[in-house]
Design a protein around this motif. Structure first.
Motif, mmCIF file in Angstrom:
data_model
loop_
_atom_site.group_PDB
_atom_site.id
_atom_site.type_symbol
_atom_site.label_atom_id
_atom_site.label_comp_id
_atom_site.label_asym_id
_atom_site.label_seq_id
_atom_site.Cartn_x
_atom_site.Cartn_y
_atom_site.Cartn_z
ATOM 1 N N VAL A 37 0.869 -1.170 0.000
ATOM 2 C CA VAL A 37 0.000 0.000 0.000
ATOM 3 C C VAL A 37 0.908 1.223 0.000
ATOM 4 O O VAL A 37 1.587 1.497 0.994
ATOM 5 C CB VAL A 37 -0.938 0.018 1.227
ATOM 6 N N ASP A 38 0.933 1.928 -1.127
ATOM 7 C CA ASP A 38 1.826 3.083 -1.300
ATOM 8 C C ASP A 38 1.145 4.343 -0.769
ATOM 9 O O ASP A 38 0.229 4.875 -1.397
ATOM 10 C CB ASP A 38 2.181 3.237 -2.769
ATOM 11 N N ILE A 39 1.618 4.832 0.380
ATOM 12 C CA ILE A 39 0.978 5.997 0.997
ATOM 13 C C ILE A 39 1.265 7.293 0.246
ATOM 14 O O ILE A 39 0.625 8.306 0.505
ATOM 15 C CB ILE A 39 1.352 6.157 2.485
ATOM 16 N N SER A 40 2.211 7.255 -0.698
ATOM 17 C CA SER A 40 2.491 8.474 -1.472
ATOM 18 C C SER A 40 1.400 8.756 -2.503
ATOM 19 O O SER A 40 1.382 9.829 -3.099
ATOM 20 C CB SER A 40 3.854 8.375 -2.162
ATOM 21 N N LEU A 41 0.473 7.827 -2.679
ATOM 22 C CA LEU A 41 -0.609 8.021 -3.652
ATOM 23 C C LEU A 41 -1.719 8.919 -3.133
ATOM 24 O O LEU A 41 -2.585 9.325 -3.894
ATOM 25 C CB LEU A 41 -1.191 6.667 -4.074
ATOM 26 N N GLY A 42 -1.694 9.211 -1.832
ATOM 27 C CA GLY A 42 -2.717 10.105 -1.294
ATOM 28 C C GLY A 42 -2.630 10.216 0.214
ATOM 29 O O GLY A 42 -2.266 9.252 0.894
ATOM 30 N N THR A 43 -2.973 11.376 0.720
ATOM 31 C CA THR A 43 -2.900 11.591 2.172
ATOM 32 C C THR A 43 -3.882 10.700 2.916
ATOM 33 O O THR A 43 -3.641 10.367 4.079
ATOM 34 C CB THR A 43 -3.166 13.069 2.536
ATOM 35 N N GLU A 44 -4.967 10.276 2.250
ATOM 36 C CA GLU A 44 -5.924 9.409 2.926
ATOM 37 C C GLU A 44 -5.299 8.053 3.261
ATOM 38 O O GLU A 44 -5.618 7.460 4.292
ATOM 39 C CB GLU A 44 -7.214 9.230 2.106
ATOM 40 N N LEU A 45 -4.384 7.568 2.419
ATOM 41 C CA LEU A 45 -3.694 6.306 2.713
ATOM 42 C C LEU A 45 -2.722 6.474 3.879
ATOM 43 O O LEU A 45 -2.606 5.594 4.733
ATOM 44 C CB LEU A 45 -2.968 5.787 1.474
ATOM 45 N N ARG A 46 -2.024 7.597 3.921
ATOM 46 C CA ARG A 46 -1.132 7.884 5.049
ATOM 47 C C ARG A 46 -1.940 7.973 6.341
ATOM 48 O O ARG A 46 -1.566 7.396 7.367
ATOM 49 C CB ARG A 46 -0.363 9.184 4.823
ATOM 50 N N ASP A 47 -3.046 8.688 6.291
ATOM 51 C CA ASP A 47 -3.888 8.836 7.481
ATOM 52 C C ASP A 47 -4.475 7.498 7.916
ATOM 53 O O ASP A 47 -4.569 7.214 9.112
ATOM 54 C CB ASP A 47 -5.001 9.845 7.218
ATOM 55 N N GLU A 48 -4.861 6.664 6.935
ATOM 56 C CA GLU A 48 -5.373 5.319 7.239
ATOM 57 C C GLU A 48 -4.314 4.503 7.977
ATOM 58 O O GLU A 48 -4.610 3.846 8.973
ATOM 59 C CB GLU A 48 -5.762 4.628 5.928
ATOM 60 N N MET A 49 -3.062 4.539 7.477
ATOM 61 C CA MET A 49 -1.966 3.819 8.107
ATOM 62 C C MET A 49 -1.783 4.294 9.548
ATOM 63 O O MET A 49 -1.670 3.490 10.469
ATOM 64 C CB MET A 49 -0.668 4.028 7.324
ATOM 65 N N ARG A 50 -1.777 5.588 9.737
ATOM 66 C CA ARG A 50 -1.557 6.154 11.069
ATOM 67 C C ARG A 50 -2.706 5.830 12.011
ATOM 68 O O ARG A 50 -2.479 5.516 13.184
ATOM 69 C CB ARG A 50 -1.341 7.660 10.965
ATOM 70 N N ASP A 51 -3.937 5.886 11.514
ATOM 71 C CA ASP A 51 -5.094 5.544 12.348
ATOM 72 C C ASP A 51 -5.030 4.084 12.787
ATOM 73 O O ASP A 51 -5.236 3.766 13.958
ATOM 74 C CB ASP A 51 -6.409 5.801 11.605
ATOM 75 N N LYS A 52 -4.748 3.188 11.830
ATOM 76 C CA LYS A 52 -4.681 1.762 12.145
ATOM 77 C C LYS A 52 -3.540 1.453 13.117
ATOM 78 O O LYS A 52 -3.653 0.569 13.953
ATOM 79 C CB LYS A 52 -4.498 0.938 10.875
ATOM 80 N N ALA A 53 -2.430 2.193 12.994
ATOM 81 C CA ALA A 53 -1.278 1.977 13.870
ATOM 82 C C ALA A 53 -1.488 2.606 15.243
ATOM 83 O O ALA A 53 -0.776 2.285 16.192
ATOM 84 C CB ALA A 53 -0.007 2.530 13.239
ATOM 85 N N GLY A 54 -2.458 3.508 15.336
ATOM 86 C CA GLY A 54 -2.700 4.195 16.600
ATOM 87 C C GLY A 54 -1.616 5.202 16.934
ATOM 88 O O GLY A 54 -1.385 5.526 18.095
ATOM 89 N N ASP A 55 -0.937 5.691 15.901
ATOM 90 C CA ASP A 55 0.167 6.643 16.080
ATOM 91 C C ASP A 55 0.083 7.667 14.952
ATOM 92 O O ASP A 55 0.385 7.357 13.799
ATOM 93 C CB ASP A 55 1.498 5.909 16.049
ATOM 94 N N HIS A 56 -0.307 8.870 15.281
ATOM 95 C CA HIS A 56 -0.515 9.879 14.239
ATOM 96 C C HIS A 56 0.772 10.503 13.718
ATOM 97 O O HIS A 56 0.719 11.430 12.910
ATOM 98 C CB HIS A 56 -1.519 10.930 14.715
ATOM 99 N N SER A 57 1.916 9.977 14.158
ATOM 100 C CA SER A 57 3.188 10.408 13.583
ATOM 101 C C SER A 57 3.937 9.227 12.960
ATOM 102 O O SER A 57 5.110 9.341 12.618
ATOM 103 C CB SER A 57 4.052 11.087 14.651
ATOM 104 N N ALA A 58 3.251 8.091 12.797
ATOM 105 C CA ALA A 58 3.877 6.885 12.234
ATOM 106 C C ALA A 58 4.343 7.141 10.808
ATOM 107 O O ALA A 58 3.695 7.835 10.035
ATOM 108 C CB ALA A 58 2.891 5.724 12.259
ATOM 109 N N VAL A 59 5.502 6.583 10.494
ATOM 110 C CA VAL A 59 6.054 6.677 9.144
ATOM 111 C C VAL A 59 6.265 5.253 8.613
ATOM 112 O O VAL A 59 6.405 4.313 9.387
ATOM 113 C CB VAL A 59 7.387 7.458 9.124
ATOM 114 N N PRO A 60 6.270 5.108 7.295
ATOM 115 C CA PRO A 60 6.484 3.778 6.733
ATOM 116 C C PRO A 60 7.920 3.311 6.960
ATOM 117 O O PRO A 60 8.788 4.149 7.182
ATOM 118 C CB PRO A 60 6.190 3.969 5.248
ATOM 119 N N PRO A 61 8.125 2.026 6.940
ATOM 120 C CA PRO A 61 7.178 0.945 6.693
ATOM 121 C C PRO A 61 6.412 0.526 7.955
ATOM 122 O O PRO A 61 6.964 0.548 9.051
ATOM 123 C CB PRO A 61 8.064 -0.194 6.204
ATOM 124 N N GLN A 62 5.147 0.145 7.763
ATOM 125 C CA GLN A 62 4.282 -0.354 8.829
ATOM 126 C C GLN A 62 3.598 -1.619 8.313
ATOM 127 O O GLN A 62 3.176 -1.665 7.156
ATOM 128 C CB GLN A 62 3.213 0.682 9.214
#
Length: 92
Positions: A37-62
């Motif tokens: 899942v390439d989070i560079s394709l949209g901020t919604e993917l980055r936000d989804e990753m961070r929400d699922k990780a429970g860390d709003h400053s999480a960076v890839p890889p996750q």
């Protein structure tokens, strides 16, 4: 598909690039199927990753098993050292 690797194709960080490449190499070597899942394709993917990780400053890889958070690179690396990758990814 169960395992999802949130990563980015757009980064200036050599560390992030090498961490992503190492995770992919290890998953491939263990024949573990995963979805990228390439989070560079949209901020919604980055936000989804961070929400699922429970860390709003999480960076890839996750890593996730479906929507269940498994961990980041450091946690994955520890699982590799302990030879417990399948348990880390919640496959067993």
């Amino acid at each position: 598909m169960g395992i999802k690797l949130y990563y980015t194709t757009v980064t200036a960080s050599r560390t992030v690039k090498s961490q992503q490449a190492e995770i992919i190499r290890i998953l491939d070597s263990k024949s573990i199927q995963y979805k990228l899942v390439d989070i560079s394709l949209g901020t919604e993917l980055r936000d989804e990753m961070r929400d699922k990780a429970g860390d709003h400053s999480a960076v890839p890889p996750q890593l996730f098993n479906e929507d269940q958070y498994c961990g980041n690179y450091e946690m994955f690396s520890e699982a590799v050292e302990a030879e417990s990758v399948e348990q880390f990814l919640k496959l067993v």
